[in-house]
Motif scaffolding. Sequence first.
Motif, PDB file in Angstrom:
ATOM      1  N   THR A 297       0.854  -1.182   0.000  1.00  0.00           N
ATOM      2  CA  THR A 297       0.000   0.000   0.000  1.00  0.00           C
ATOM      3  C   THR A 297       0.891   1.234   0.000  1.00  0.00           C
ATOM      4  O   THR A 297       1.831   1.327   0.782  1.00  0.00           O
ATOM      5  CB  THR A 297      -0.908   0.026   1.244  1.00  0.00           C
ATOM      6  N   THR A 298       0.594   2.168  -0.888  1.00  0.00           N
ATOM      7  CA  THR A 298       1.356   3.420  -0.944  1.00  0.00           C
ATOM      8  C   THR A 298       0.744   4.419   0.024  1.00  0.00           C
ATOM      9  O   THR A 298      -0.481   4.534   0.132  1.00  0.00           O
ATOM     10  CB  THR A 298       1.348   3.996  -2.360  1.00  0.00           C
ATOM     11  N   LEU A 299       1.588   5.149   0.721  1.00  0.00           N
ATOM     12  CA  LEU A 299       1.160   6.214   1.623  1.00  0.00           C
ATOM     13  C   LEU A 299       1.509   7.541   0.961  1.00  0.00           C
ATOM     14  O   LEU A 299       2.686   7.896   0.836  1.00  0.00           O
ATOM     15  CB  LEU A 299       1.862   6.098   2.975  1.00  0.00           C
TER      16      LEU A 299
ATOM     17  N   VAL B  14       4.847  13.240  -1.432  1.00  0.00           N
ATOM     18  CA  VAL B  14       5.840  12.216  -1.106  1.00  0.00           C
ATOM     19  C   VAL B  14       5.133  10.865  -1.033  1.00  0.00           C
ATOM     20  O   VAL B  14       4.152  10.712  -0.294  1.00  0.00           O
ATOM     21  CB  VAL B  14       6.530  12.511   0.245  1.00  0.00           C
ATOM     22  N   SER B  15       5.609   9.896  -1.810  1.00  0.00           N
ATOM     23  CA  SER B  15       5.072   8.531  -1.745  1.00  0.00           C
ATOM     24  C   SER B  15       5.972   7.701  -0.839  1.00  0.00           C
ATOM     25  O   SER B  15       7.172   7.588  -1.078  1.00  0.00           O
ATOM     26  CB  SER B  15       5.005   7.910  -3.139  1.00  0.00           C
ATOM     27  N   LEU B  16       5.385   7.137   0.203  1.00  0.00           N
ATOM     28  CA  LEU B  16       6.111   6.345   1.189  1.00  0.00           C
ATOM     29  C   LEU B  16       5.484   4.959   1.288  1.00  0.00           C
ATOM     30  O   LEU B  16       4.417   4.702   0.725  1.00  0.00           O
ATOM     31  CB  LEU B  16       6.060   7.031   2.566  1.00  0.00           C
ATOM     32  N   TYR B  17       6.146   4.083   2.048  1.00  0.00           N
ATOM     33  CA  TYR B  17       5.629   2.714   2.227  1.00  0.00           C
ATOM     34  C   TYR B  17       5.789   2.298   3.679  1.00  0.00           C
ATOM     35  O   TYR B  17       6.689   2.776   4.394  1.00  0.00           O
ATOM     36  CB  TYR B  17       6.367   1.726   1.313  1.00  0.00           C
TER      37      TYR B  17
ATOM     38  N   LEU C 231       0.194   4.643   9.228  1.00  0.00           N
ATOM     39  CA  LEU C 231      -0.526   5.889   9.006  1.00  0.00           C
ATOM     40  C   LEU C 231      -0.546   6.808  10.224  1.00  0.00           C
ATOM     41  O   LEU C 231      -0.973   7.962  10.118  1.00  0.00           O
ATOM     42  CB  LEU C 231      -1.967   5.581   8.590  1.00  0.00           C
ATOM     43  N   ARG C 232      -0.072   6.340  11.352  1.00  0.00           N
ATOM     44  CA  ARG C 232      -0.051   7.200  12.535  1.00  0.00           C
ATOM     45  C   ARG C 232       0.872   8.390  12.286  1.00  0.00           C
ATOM     46  O   ARG C 232       1.916   8.260  11.650  1.00  0.00           O
ATOM     47  CB  ARG C 232       0.423   6.420  13.751  1.00  0.00           C
ATOM     48  N   PRO C 233       0.509   9.566  12.787  1.00  0.00           N
ATOM     49  CA  PRO C 233       1.351  10.754  12.568  1.00  0.00           C
ATOM     50  C   PRO C 233       2.811  10.538  12.954  1.00  0.00           C
ATOM     51  O   PRO C 233       3.716  10.995  12.247  1.00  0.00           O
ATOM     52  CB  PRO C 233       0.682  11.819  13.435  1.00  0.00           C
ATOM     53  N   ALA C 234       3.041   9.831  14.064  1.00  0.00           N
ATOM     54  CA  ALA C 234       4.419   9.611  14.499  1.00  0.00           C
ATOM     55  C   ALA C 234       5.180   8.744  13.504  1.00  0.00           C
ATOM     56  O   ALA C 234       6.379   8.956  13.261  1.00  0.00           O
ATOM     57  CB  ALA C 234       4.431   8.955  15.878  1.00  0.00           C
ATOM     58  N   ALA C 235       4.490   7.769  12.905  1.00  0.00           N
ATOM     59  CA  ALA C 235       5.145   6.891  11.931  1.00  0.00           C
ATOM     60  C   ALA C 235       5.436   7.641  10.632  1.00  0.00           C
ATOM     61  O   ALA C 235       6.508   7.467  10.030  1.00  0.00           O
ATOM     62  CB  ALA C 235       4.268   5.682  11.656  1.00  0.00           C
TER      63      ALA C 235
ATOM     64  N   VAL D 238      -2.602  13.057   4.266  1.00  0.00           N
ATOM     65  CA  VAL D 238      -2.080  11.688   4.136  1.00  0.00           C
ATOM     66  C   VAL D 238      -3.195  10.812   3.574  1.00  0.00           C
ATOM     67  O   VAL D 238      -4.340  10.878   4.041  1.00  0.00           O
ATOM     68  CB  VAL D 238      -1.619  11.123   5.496  1.00  0.00           C
ATOM     69  N   ARG D 239      -2.859  10.009   2.575  1.00  0.00           N
ATOM     70  CA  ARG D 239      -3.867   9.106   2.017  1.00  0.00           C
ATOM     71  C   ARG D 239      -3.220   7.796   1.607  1.00  0.00           C
ATOM     72  O   ARG D 239      -2.234   7.803   0.861  1.00  0.00           O
ATOM     73  CB  ARG D 239      -4.565   9.724   0.808  1.00  0.00           C
ATOM     74  N   PRO D 240      -3.751   6.659   2.070  1.00  0.00           N
ATOM     75  CA  PRO D 240      -3.248   5.367   1.602  1.00  0.00           C
ATOM     76  C   PRO D 240      -3.999   4.922   0.354  1.00  0.00           C
ATOM     77  O   PRO D 240      -5.181   5.244   0.174  1.00  0.00           O
ATOM     78  CB  PRO D 240      -3.570   4.438   2.777  1.00  0.00           C
ATOM     79  N   TYR D 241      -3.320   4.207  -0.539  1.00  0.00           N
ATOM     80  CA  TYR D 241      -4.041   3.615  -1.669  1.00  0.00           C
ATOM     81  C   TYR D 241      -3.327   2.366  -2.154  1.00  0.00           C
ATOM     82  O   TYR D 241      -2.117   2.229  -2.036  1.00  0.00           O
ATOM     83  CB  TYR D 241      -4.222   4.619  -2.812  1.00  0.00           C
ATOM     84  N   ARG D 242      -4.133   1.432  -2.664  1.00  0.00           N
ATOM     85  CA  ARG D 242      -3.613   0.203  -3.238  1.00  0.00           C
ATOM     86  C   ARG D 242      -3.305   0.410  -4.708  1.00  0.00           C
ATOM     87  O   ARG D 242      -3.882   1.259  -5.366  1.00  0.00           O
ATOM     88  CB  ARG D 242      -4.629  -0.947  -3.079  1.00  0.00           C
ATOM     89  N   ILE D 243      -2.415  -0.392  -5.243  1.00  0.00           N
ATOM     90  CA  ILE D 243      -1.987  -0.269  -6.634  1.00  0.00           C
ATOM     91  C   ILE D 243      -2.471  -1.478  -7.424  1.00  0.00           C
ATOM     92  O   ILE D 243      -2.237  -2.624  -7.033  1.00  0.00           O
ATOM     93  CB  ILE D 243      -0.457  -0.162  -6.723  1.00  0.00           C
TER      94      ILE D 243
END
Length: 398
Positions: free
Chosen positions: A181-183, A222-225, A236-240, A260-265
């Motif tokens: 999942t991309t963050l 920014v795309s993160l994982y 997805l927690r702010p601290a993470a 912040v938004r998660p999404y599947r590819i």
Amino acid sequence: MAEGVIIVGAGPVGLTCAALLRRANIPVLVLEATGERARDLRASTWHPPTLDLIDTLGLAGPLAARGLVSPTWQVRMHPSGERAVFDLGILGEDTRHPYRLQCEQQVYCELLEAQLAGQGCHVRRGVTVDDVRQQGDGVAVRLQGTNDWLEAAWLIGADGAKSTVRGAIGLELEGSTYPETTLLVTTTFPFEARLEGLSNVSYCWAPEGTFTLLRLPRLWRVSLYADSEESIEEALRPAAIEAKLQRIIPGPRAYPVTEVRPYRIHQRIVREYRAGRVLLAGDAAHLNSPSGGMGMNGGLHDAFSLCEKLAQVWQGAPDELLDLYTRQRRPVAEEQILGQAHRNRSRMQEHDPERRRLALAELQATAADPVRAREYLLETSMITGLRQAAAVTMTDPA
């Protein structure tokens, strides 16, 4: 005969179809399920040939005025800064817009809606289509929660990945979903001032994994994982999120995160883009990894191809001309768009340091060779795909 075209979906693809059909003096009704224009994190990269196409609608200039012209993009080792930089200026003889433009798709939709409103064509919002029926020389859609059916000569489903039009005509997106999942995170942190030689579009390898930096006029995307031991909820927690951003550039202050938004590819596509008097375009017809920024662009290329043919049919050409739409666009979506996106994703998901180094060296060699660089950029900028589609004719074997 029923008159006009109903377009379901008021995103970039649906609105582009409306503008092109109105230019051909075809009556259009645009239906949109949401009550207002989407303003969340969506596509933001515009490739050179897409800008060439929307320039015919008078929109490339106004869009560029509100976006960020990006003459280069790069693949980068972090934190060393080693990089392969691709200069789109080499495509000066292939396109009128030899650069990528970074601008949120909502800006394009806003410009298009204003143009359509000036022509008396308004989007009917808050309306969901839940069924489609075809008979004779027309098609009708039923509005959810009512017994009302709206009729037209043709129907375009541009209603995205969860297309109700596609479902109503029994077509399925076939393919697979990637495990990660991309963050997607937006921040006003000035990466350009802290990372030497950074392009507005930068795909980055780091010791902890991979990340992508896409610059817009007022912020960075920014795309993160998630880390290997994290659940998506934990990631997805702010601290993470803060910890992941601190790995890119450590600092004494917290990053100013705006969204912040998660999404599947997904990598999925329908078998046919046409079923009788119903035609699909954009995410309703194909889904791909966002790596390389080809999803929205491919959907807009669909719109121009489809509406060119539909306008000819409207003027008396045989309906079979619309079958050429699938024959031109589907192979490009499968081989060029989905294929390239998969290769881009696979390259950036590589974790072995030696393989990364070999891949970077190959990219640097390509960027340094004018002939190889041009061929590579013709493909990654989607010009090759458009040329491939244009070469398919009605006389070619199916």
